[in-house]
Each structure stands twice: as structure tokens, then as C-alpha cells.
Design an enzyme around this catalytic site. Sequence first.
Site, PDB file in Angstrom:
ATOM      1  N   ASP A   1      62.110  16.385  52.977  1.00 60.31           N
ATOM      2  CA  ASP A   1      60.895  17.200  53.017  1.00 60.31           C
ATOM      3  C   ASP A   1      61.295  18.663  53.223  1.00 60.31           C
ATOM      4  O   ASP A   1      61.880  19.018  54.252  1.00 60.31           O
ATOM      5  CB  ASP A   1      59.998  16.721  54.165  1.00 60.31           C
ATOM      6  CG  ASP A   1      58.717  17.525  54.270  1.00 60.31           C
ATOM      7  OD1 ASP A   1      57.939  17.498  53.309  1.00 60.31           O
ATOM      8  OD2 ASP A   1      58.512  18.185  55.299  1.00 60.31           O
TER       9      ASP A   1
ATOM     10  N   ASP B   1      51.824  14.919  54.254  1.00 53.63           N
ATOM     11  CA  ASP B   1      51.705  15.490  52.906  1.00 53.63           C
ATOM     12  C   ASP B   1      50.588  14.809  52.116  1.00 53.63           C
ATOM     13  O   ASP B   1      49.803  15.471  51.433  1.00 53.63           O
ATOM     14  CB  ASP B   1      53.036  15.348  52.148  1.00 53.63           C
ATOM     15  CG  ASP B   1      54.115  16.279  52.699  1.00 53.63           C
ATOM     16  OD1 ASP B   1      53.804  17.046  53.624  1.00 53.63           O
ATOM     17  OD2 ASP B   1      55.260  16.225  52.216  1.00 53.63           O
TER      18      ASP B   1
END
Length: 552
Positions: A65, A395
Site C-alpha cells: 500500500d 481503501d
Amino acid sequence: MAGQLGGTPVLGLREGSERTRGREAQSTNINAAKAVASAVRTTLGPRGTDKMLVDSLGNVVITNDGATILKEMDIESPAAKMMIEVAKTVDEVAGDGTTTAVVIGGELLKKAEELLEQEIHPSVITSGYRLAAERARKVLEEIATDIDIDNDEELKKIARTTITGKFSEAYRNFLSRIAIKAVKAITETGHGGKRVVDTDNINVEKKVGGRIGETELVQGMAIDKEVVHPGMPRKVEDAKIALINAALEVKKTETSAEVKVTSSDQLKGFLDEEERTMHRMAERIKESGANVVICQKGIDDVVQHYLAKDGIIAVRRAKKSDMEKLGKATGGKIVTAVDEISESDLGHAGLVEERKIAEDKMLFIQECENPHAVSIVIRGGTEHVVDEVERALHDMLRVTGCIIEDGKAVAGGGAVETELALRVREYSASLKGREQLAVENFAAAVEIIPRALAENSGFDPIDKLVQLKAAHERGEKNAGLDAYTGKIVDMWQGGVIEPLRTKKQSVESAVEAATMILRIDDVIASKREARPAGGAPPGGMGGMPPGGMPPY
């Protein structure tokens, strides 16, 4: 302090300060920003690699990420920190696209460096980049497609695209269903009928133990607290919940006071009155009709005893954020005084029960009617797994929220960037002056995304870029790279879809960071004051004269 010496400006700096000017300053800043971009570039796409980050205390984070990698990196360069700020902004606004923004920002600076070597002024480059960014924004609006937010299958494709390439990808269908249900539950209608999604109303609790497939969505709240008294019930149906922001114990006086007790009767009377006060608190809660009490402060043992006798569940020292979410989930009001509590202040839930999750006990307030706050309890075999699932869910929740608010999406897989490059190049031909060169370089810079996707998937980037350009010149605006087969396919048909907001924010933030770094031509760095070993003040121990203790 500036002065004049023989007509030459003099800048008086502290001893040890460093000053870098002109081309050298620009080159230093550009190289620092490019280094940050190259660090996250290999994580891009479904076949991107992970990074292992170890901090000074030995804590380990394994992730791909972009936002997390940049947050965990210990960076000193001011220019590199600007790139990290870009990632933070994109993460806050769009929830995804952080890696894309940083990689494009780094490539814009690399292309700007080529123009600087041709003696083109930074202000001309920044002007060209802004023109290109404005054109890119219009192109994105044109190629975006409306999404039916009531169609869960469409939303699922977008949520799945977000998690692709992450550790928890194997559970993407399962996690995307949870994310969509959670976001739809908290969606509210704002001013002018606009949909508003505040993902802060989704409470995420992490529990190590079990497997990812045991992650669950609670239509209400799950709080990491246990029932305070062993005599209280562990399960209440048709719960009426009192949310109290006051201590259920005897208050201490505001001023310092002494009570002189001269006889045993006085002491007994004092203690009896104290108990009566606490009994009245428990009675007041019972009279309101509440059978569950969530208290933000402490609950005295005597109050616990009386509540347990009346079959009322109580929890103490709940977090303020949990109390606010409980109010939204149950429809209850937070009261600040027990005497003021009434039936209209109570929240409602179909079921309140204490459950053991892994080694901890948690209180589940569920089956709430139309809750505006929900909880997700994440499970996983290790702490690293649970943390990575939380990042993936963050997310997915943000991206799903963006789509529900905006209702517009674009194709992924490098399709958008290739179309942008094509259309911005066409636009550059209509410009006159040196800005044209900067606009052309902007078009070349955004092609770094399909190029990086091809590299990270093990394909030849030049071959794939040529094939992509050919497809887009034929009018196939959704043509992108399938990272698994290497073929150029219609990404929309393949279900690789991203929110329009993510792409717009990535491009805008990348351009802002690049233009800010390009405009810097002078870096003045003050010397850090060195601390003595052990952190003691100079001159030995505190209070001693310099040089330590004088001799006898």
C-alpha cells in the site's frame, strides 16, 4: 540578515548552515523526489511486489500500500517529504491512487529535468504542466462513465479493483460485499439531495485469531469492552440503551474539604447516605426503562451491584468516538446527567450480547433499525495479516464511498493514462511557445503508469506501450493491459474499474507537487544543534557549573 558588500548582497547565516542555489538546488530536490517515486513504483498493479519496513524499534510492516510505505519511511529530504504529503492528500480525498500520484509526480520531475538542461525556465515548465493538467481534467470528465449505484455488481467490480494485488486479494469478493453493505448503511442525503458518505461512521475493530473469512459486518456497533459485573446478564433482546457521559459514582467536591467524624453513628450515616445516592442513580436508570447502560466514565461497585440486581447490562469507560457512533447506530442521545435521563433519550437495538472473540470479550450491539453507524470486526491469523486486511478495507470503503457520492468511474489497467497521453499530445500541437514542450513532456510522463504495470508484470514495457497506443488511436478508450496475460483488452468489460475522483486527484496532486518543487532554486538548511550524549544539559548534570564538580 542581508546586507551589501561592494554592491554584492550578503546573507548572514548561522555557523554550520548550508545553502544550495540554482541548478544544484533544483537537481538535489528533483533527485530526492524521484527516489521516493522509484521506491513505490514496483508496488503498482496486480502483480506489484510488497515492501518490508522495519522501524528503529524493530517493528515490522509488510505491505504494498503506497500510503503506508511512504508513511513508514524515515525521510529527511524536504522535497521527498513534499511527495509524501501528496500521498497523504490523495489517501484522504480518494482513499486510493497514492502510488499513482507519487509515480506520476516523480516522472513529471524527471521530464522537467530534461527541459531544464535545454535552458528552459522553470516557470515556463510549470505553466505548461498546469495547462496540461487542466486539459487532462476535462478529458477525464469526458471519458468518465456513469455508474448505477443501486447495482451491487458494478460497485463490487470497483471495490475488487482496489484490493487487486494486495495480500488479501484471495478474499476480494467476500471483503467487497462487506465494504458495499457498510458504506450503503451509512450513506446519508445532504444538502440539495447530494449523497454523503462519512467513512468515520464505520468502526473497525481488529482481532488476531481465526481467519480472514471470519471477518464480519455488525449492523450496529461492536465495542472492545466487557460487561462490568459478573452478576449481569450476558445477552439482552429488545435492548433499550442509555448512553451516559457522567460518572456513576459519588462526586468529589470541587474544593478541598474535610469531614470530621466524631462518632460511629456519624460515620454510619455518612456511608448510608453515600449508598443511597448511588442507589438513586441505579433506580433512575431503571425508571427510564433502560436495560443496557454504556457509560463514558466510571461506574462504582455499589451502582454495578444494583444494576446487576435489576438485570441491566453495563459497560464503563467507553471511548468518546464509540459513544458518538452508538448514538448514530441506535438513535439514542448522550446524556450528561443521570437525573435528566428519560425514555425518549434511549437508543434501541434488537440484540445486545457479550461475545468472546479470540482471547478478548466484546460487546455487540446489533440488529439496529436503520443504523447510521456500523462496525466491522476484522479477523486474521497474525497481526501482520489483520493490519494488511485493515489497509485493504480502508481503501475499499473510501473508494466505494467516492463512487456512491460522485457516481462516475473510468477504466483501469493503464487505459486512462494512455488516453490522457494521446489527447494531451493532440492538445500540445495547438499551443505556441515553449509551453508546448512541457505539455508534450506531461503526456510522456503519464505513460509511466502503463509502462510500470508492464514492467511489474514481467512484460516488455515498450512493446505493450506501442500496442496500447495503437488501440487508443483506433478509438478504443477503455483498452488497457491485462497484467496476467499481457494482452490489450477492454478493461471496462474485464471489470477493472476505478472512481473518477481517484484519477483526477492523482493527476492534480502530482502536478501540484512537481510545480512546487520545480519553483525552488535556493535551499537554506540550518544546522541542527547536537544534543549531548544521554540527553543531559551541557556542562554535566543539571545545576552543575560547566566542567562538572569543582575540585576540593
